[in-house]
Scaffold this active site. Structure first.
Site, PDB file in Angstrom:
ATOM      1  N   LYS A 197      20.160   7.717 -27.427  1.00 20.54           N
ATOM      2  CA  LYS A 197      20.901   7.729 -28.983  1.00 20.54           C
ATOM      3  C   LYS A 197      21.040   6.201 -28.904  1.00 20.54           C
ATOM      4  O   LYS A 197      21.586   5.477 -27.628  1.00 20.54           O
ATOM      5  CB  LYS A 197      22.264   8.320 -28.553  1.00 20.54           C
ATOM      6  N   ASP A 294      36.011  16.404 -30.756  1.00 20.10           N
ATOM      7  CA  ASP A 294      34.788  17.052 -32.037  1.00 20.10           C
ATOM      8  C   ASP A 294      33.650  17.694 -31.195  1.00 20.10           C
ATOM      9  O   ASP A 294      32.564  18.069 -31.834  1.00 20.10           O
ATOM     10  CB  ASP A 294      34.396  15.439 -31.269  1.00 20.10           C
TER      11      ASP A 294
END
Length: 465
Positions: A197, A294
């Site tokens: 990422k 989340d």
């Protein structure tokens, strides 16, 4: 885990033993050079004391006859004075031998204990809390140039190495996109694969998410939580390296081109169970508890065997319940609990609400929020709630891919769990532990549950006889 005794403590103990042994030997040596006089008899006169004083040297004196010879007692004193010297010498040698033996054995034992303590500590540090250990050593060994950092098992990886592994962050290697950048597929040395990422241009929010993931995933080890393998800091760019999940996200499987075709009823229940296990670990076994904040289908990743792992801890909060004003309101529309959205009240029950939405996605096959008109959206919760509690309507809203493929009793039970999880009032929602125990009997034994599937053909044969 019990704290390990550092090796320098054993070193101090050995120094003390050496000091005591040396002091004992020194005391014995002093005893031999200064024999102790008998308290019963005076010491024998020295030759110098036997000389006559000049004032009396010329004075007549008589010689004692043989009968006046020194008493036998004096001779006894001479013999007794020599005997303890031999005895003390033997004792000193024996004590010194024993002291040296104790020191050698103590040194050996301390070294063995230290080695075992280090091995135990290292092995426990890379195991998950529920006993299903996962080691990162084979994966980390694939990196050709890494340095162990102060982040525990995480490795600091050179930017040039990651650039090479992702073919200079080629578009063809993009696995997905996030709020602050893309996730790339990386080919490591030896053929191992990883996901990288790349976070850039996000300012303080980007830096905060990077540090958050580094801190939390650096110490979390669980089979249903994604493993963070390493990181890189290159100028303003931040990179995180994870294990690669070959099947991608649950969102891609459910709402992508295949429309959930690869996910049968039991696989979907297994994914729900794995996600519940990961959440239970965060809520019940982490100290302090971790609220993911989340949870959604795009943050549930699947490997080649459809084992599910929770990912993306950039918004996660450690430390239990949070009140409005202490943290920034964040999340994804459709998954955010009403009390958090309206009042900013964040608890573990906020994650339970998001889990209920994911369960509805698995059950119905629809997105959490769908557009009804250009300026109007409808949530899956609002749309499905009236039909979920009506047993006659429930089978009609199930995802067509899995419709009529499950036991109706199991369908009703999953629907009941989903309804409880998405209750507007957080106190009415169950704990994730209760959700976990309600799902275990619905998942086949070979997929991690306790359900024993009976072959339908066997039942037909039995009924025919």
């Amino acid at each position: 885990m019990k704290p390990q005794v550092p090796f320098h403590h054993h070193h101090h103990l050995l120094l003390l033993l050496w000091f005591l042994s040396f002091s004992l030997l020194l005391a014995l040596a002093n005893g031999r050079t200064h024999p102790i006089s008998s308290p019963l008899h005076p010491p024998l006169p020295s030759p110098q004391s036997q000389r006559l004083h000049p004032s009396v040297q010329n004075q007549p004196f008589s010689v004692s006859p043989p009968s006046m010879a020194p008493s036998p007692q004096v001779m006894q004193i001479i013999v007794i004075r020599h005997h303890p010297l031999h005895k003390e010498l033997i004792i000193a040698i024996a004590v010194a031998s024993v002291a040296i033996l104790i020191i050698v054995v103590s040194t050996l034992c301390a070294w063995i204990l230290w080695r075992r303590a280090r091995q135990t500590y290292d092995s426990k540090d890379i195991q998950s809390s529920d006993g299903r250990g996962i080691t990162l050593v084979p994966v980390l060994s694939k990196f050709s140039s890494l340095k162990l950092s102060k982040k525990g098992l995480l490795a600091m990886i050179d930017y040039s190495y990651l650039e090479l592994a992702t073919n200079k962050f080629s578009v063809s290697n993009v696995l997905g996109e996030g709020g602050f950048g893309c996730v790339y597929k990386a080919s490591l040395d030896g053929g191992a694969l990883a996901a990288v990422k790349k976070l850039e241009g996000g300012g303080q929010d980007c830096e905060r998410e990077f540090e958050n993931e580094l801190d939390l995933l650096g110490r979390i080890r669980h089979p249903n939580v994604i493993s963070l393998l390493g990181y890189c800091v290159h100028g303003e760019t931040r990179l995180l390296v994870y294990e690669l999940m070959q099947t991608g996200s649950l969102e891609t499987q459910l709402h992508g081109p295949s429309r959930g075709a690869a996910l049968n009823w039991h696989i979907r229940m297994k994914i729900a169970l794995d996600t519940a296990r990961g959440l239970e670990y965060l809520h019940e076994h982490c100290i302090p508890p971790v609220i993911h904040r989340d949870l959604k289908s795009s943050n549930i990743l699947l490997d080649s065997s459809f084992n599910a792992k929770i990912s993306d801890f950039g918004l996660a909060v450690a430390g239990g319940n949070q009140n409005k004003g202490t943290i920034k309101l964040s999340g994804t529309l459709g998954y955010v609990a009403p009390e958090y959205l309206l009042d900013g009240k964040l608890t573990e029950k906020s994650d339970v609400y998001a889990f209920g939405v994911v369960l509805l996605e698995l059950l119905i096959g629809r997105r959490p929020v769908e557009k009804m008109a250009p300026s109007q959206c409808q949530s899956i919760v609002t749309w499905a709630m009236p039909q979920l509690i009506d047993r006659s309507k429930l089978p009609n809203i199930v995802d067509p891919v899995i419709r009529n493929t499950m036991d109706l009793k199991h369908l009703y039970q999953v629907a009941a769990v989903a309804v409880l999880c998405v209750q507007p009032e957080p106190s009415y929602r169950p704990l994730i532990t209760d959700v976990l125990h309600s799902l275990i009997p619905l998942v086949p034994l070979e997929l991690g549950g306790t359900l024993r599937i009976v072959d339908p053909s066997t039942n037909r044969k039995a009924s025919s006889h």
